[in-house]
Structures are given as structure tokens and as C-alpha cells.
Motif scaffolding. Sequence first.
Motif, PDB file in Angstrom:
ATOM      1  N   GLY A  50       0.777  -1.239   0.000  1.00 50.77           N
ATOM      2  CA  GLY A  50       0.000   0.000   0.000  1.00 50.77           C
ATOM      3  C   GLY A  50       0.803   1.280   0.000  1.00 50.77           C
ATOM      4  O   GLY A  50       0.225   2.375   0.011  1.00 50.77           O
ATOM      5  N   LYS A  51       2.126   1.174  -0.041  1.00 49.77           N
ATOM      6  CA  LYS A  51       2.960   2.382   0.014  1.00 49.77           C
ATOM      7  C   LYS A  51       2.670   3.313  -1.171  1.00 49.77           C
ATOM      8  O   LYS A  51       2.400   4.502  -0.983  1.00 49.77           O
ATOM      9  N   SER A  52       2.766   2.775  -2.360  1.00 48.78           N
ATOM     10  CA  SER A  52       2.547   3.600  -3.548  1.00 48.78           C
ATOM     11  C   SER A  52       1.108   4.081  -3.639  1.00 48.78           C
ATOM     12  O   SER A  52       0.845   5.214  -4.077  1.00 48.78           O
ATOM     13  N   SER A  53       0.163   3.251  -3.213  1.00 43.25           N
ATOM     14  CA  SER A  53      -1.243   3.658  -3.235  1.00 43.25           C
ATOM     15  C   SER A  53      -1.486   4.838  -2.307  1.00 43.25           C
ATOM     16  O   SER A  53      -2.229   5.769  -2.650  1.00 43.25           O
ATOM     17  N   LEU A  54      -0.850   4.819  -1.139  1.00 44.94           N
ATOM     18  CA  LEU A  54      -0.972   5.952  -0.225  1.00 44.94           C
ATOM     19  C   LEU A  54      -0.438   7.221  -0.876  1.00 44.94           C
ATOM     20  O   LEU A  54      -1.068   8.280  -0.823  1.00 44.94           O
ATOM     21  N   LEU A  55       0.728   7.121  -1.528  1.00 46.82           N
ATOM     22  CA  LEU A  55       1.270   8.288  -2.222  1.00 46.82           C
ATOM     23  C   LEU A  55       0.307   8.785  -3.295  1.00 46.82           C
ATOM     24  O   LEU A  55       0.119   9.988  -3.475  1.00 46.82           O
ATOM     25  N   LYS A  56      -0.302   7.856  -4.024  1.00 47.84           N
ATOM     26  CA  LYS A  56      -1.196   8.237  -5.120  1.00 47.84           C
ATOM     27  C   LYS A  56      -2.419   9.003  -4.638  1.00 47.84           C
ATOM     28  O   LYS A  56      -2.949   9.848  -5.365  1.00 47.84           O
ATOM     29  N   THR A  57      -2.872   8.725  -3.403  1.00 50.34           N
ATOM     30  CA  THR A  57      -3.999   9.509  -2.887  1.00 50.34           C
ATOM     31  C   THR A  57      -3.596  10.953  -2.620  1.00 50.34           C
ATOM     32  O   THR A  57      -4.416  11.865  -2.720  1.00 50.34           O
ATOM     33  N   ILE A  58      -2.312  11.164  -2.314  1.00 48.99           N
ATOM     34  CA  ILE A  58      -1.843  12.512  -1.992  1.00 48.99           C
ATOM     35  C   ILE A  58      -1.878  13.412  -3.221  1.00 48.99           C
ATOM     36  O   ILE A  58      -2.227  14.592  -3.133  1.00 48.99           O
ATOM     37  N   TYR A  59      -1.511  12.856  -4.389  1.00 47.11           N
ATOM     38  CA  TYR A  59      -1.566  13.677  -5.604  1.00 47.11           C
ATOM     39  C   TYR A  59      -2.740  13.302  -6.506  1.00 47.11           C
ATOM     40  O   TYR A  59      -2.766  13.617  -7.690  1.00 47.11           O
ATOM     41  N   GLN A  60      -3.751  12.638  -5.899  1.00 42.96           N
ATOM     42  CA  GLN A  60      -5.030  12.384  -6.559  1.00 42.96           C
ATOM     43  C   GLN A  60      -4.953  11.493  -7.790  1.00 42.96           C
ATOM     44  O   GLN A  60      -5.713  11.665  -8.753  1.00 42.96           O
ATOM     45  N   GLU A  61      -4.039  10.552  -7.760  1.00 37.84           N
ATOM     46  CA  GLU A  61      -4.057   9.480  -8.757  1.00 37.84           C
ATOM     47  C   GLU A  61      -5.092   8.439  -8.350  1.00 37.84           C
ATOM     48  O   GLU A  61      -5.677   7.766  -9.175  1.00 37.84           O
ATOM     49  N   LEU A  62      -5.300   8.319  -7.014  1.00 42.01           N
ATOM     50  CA  LEU A  62      -6.354   7.492  -6.456  1.00 42.01           C
ATOM     51  C   LEU A  62      -7.288   8.373  -5.641  1.00 42.01           C
ATOM     52  O   LEU A  62      -6.832   9.230  -4.871  1.00 42.01           O
TER      53      LEU A  62
END
Length: 238
Positions: free
Chosen positions: A42-54
Motif C-alpha cells: 500500500g505504500k505507492s497507493s498511499l502516495l497516489k492519494t496525496i496527488y489524486q491518482e487514487l
Amino acid sequence: MVLIEYKNVNIYHKDGDTVLRGVNFHVEEGEFIYLIGRVGSGKSSLLKTIYQELDIDEADEATVLGQDMVTIRRKQVPGLRRQMGIIFQDLQLLSDRSVYSNLYFVLKATGWNDKERINERIDEVLTQVGLNDKKDRMPHELSGGEQQRISIARALLNSPQLIVADEPTANLDHETADNIIQLLREISLRGTAVILTTHNRSLLNKYPGIVYRCNNQKLEEVTNDYNQIQFSEEELKD
């Protein structure tokens, strides 16, 4: 100054599968934060929420740089991203243009129009990463470490409050990886918060920061005891 405040955030893959549950994550100006955990934790997924990729659909609170990430509109995302620097694992440098042109492209795309000021800013960030003599080189003419430094320079262009870096030392030798983390640490000491994912335990010890671990769909802070945790070989490797 609080830059990120996540309280009881649930994160899902785009296909709906659960990644992380009940995430509590707090980031302030100038903090240096590591995310560790096995591949797929979930590391990359967490990052993606920060810049709204997720997207974030479920949270008691989820704010990034003053934006509510649950109610943010698509048209607001470019403005949010301009306030942060993003360092991708695959670098995403434009292979058909020089270092200078890569950086020029970003500044023009984010609203810069004054050619003299653009040139000054490119010189400033390249000097900051120690590569002002490489501005006319093509990406393929640079070493892996130099390419990573250019990606950091690109992330610095708009003087971000926050830098998000996904495995910035992947595929680099130990000395080059050490230099990259040292550079990011220096950036954080100037007031820009840095969040990065890594598998390199030796870097955590050499450049201390706040450490979070993704494990079993949970995010936990392990700053004070990560050296005592029995990590799997997949999670952390020297």
C-alpha cells in the motif's frame, strides 16, 4: 504548519479491492518521512492519494495542502499538484529532449511565461542538485543517479511545500542512493516536507526521519522501534 491530515482513511484500488484501512497520517512542514513495507502493501497507493491518482471516498478527514481530498473536484487537481513535487519511480523524463527542455516544458505547462525568469529558475534548481553543467545533455547521456537528480530538480521547479517520491533509490548503487537521500534530506531541512518509499534499511539509520510501515492493510508509525521489528526479507533489504 500541517500539510497532510488523514484520519481514519480507507484506501482502495481502482478495481475496488482494499489496500489500507483506518489510515491516520500526519505531515508537517519540513518533515522527512519514510514509508516502508513489502511490495503490494500500500505504500505507492498511499502516495497516489496525496496527488489524486487514487480517489479517497471514505474518511473522517483527508486534507492535503488545504484541499479536502474527499470532495475535491477534478478541475482543482492540477492546482493541487503544482504545490507539490512528484518523483516517479520510472523518472518519466522526456527522452527526446535535453535536460533544459525537460525543465522548460514543466515550467511552461504550469504557467510560467517570462523566458528570463524561466532560465533563472532552471539554473537555480540544477545548481541545487549539482548538475548545472548537464543542462544541454539528453537523458540517455546521464547516469542513473544523474537522471534521478534531474527528476528531483524537476520536482523543485515550483518551490513546493511537499515532495512525494516513490522508490527514488530503486536500481541505484549504494553510494548513489546515499547521495540521493542526502539531497532529499537537505531539501527537507530547508522547509519542504519529503515523503518517500524505500526498502533500504541502511538509509533509514543514516538519515533518520519519521517511519511508517504498511502491513496487513494497516499503516503504523514505527519510528522508535523499526530496528526491533522482524521484517521479512522482502520488506527491507540492505
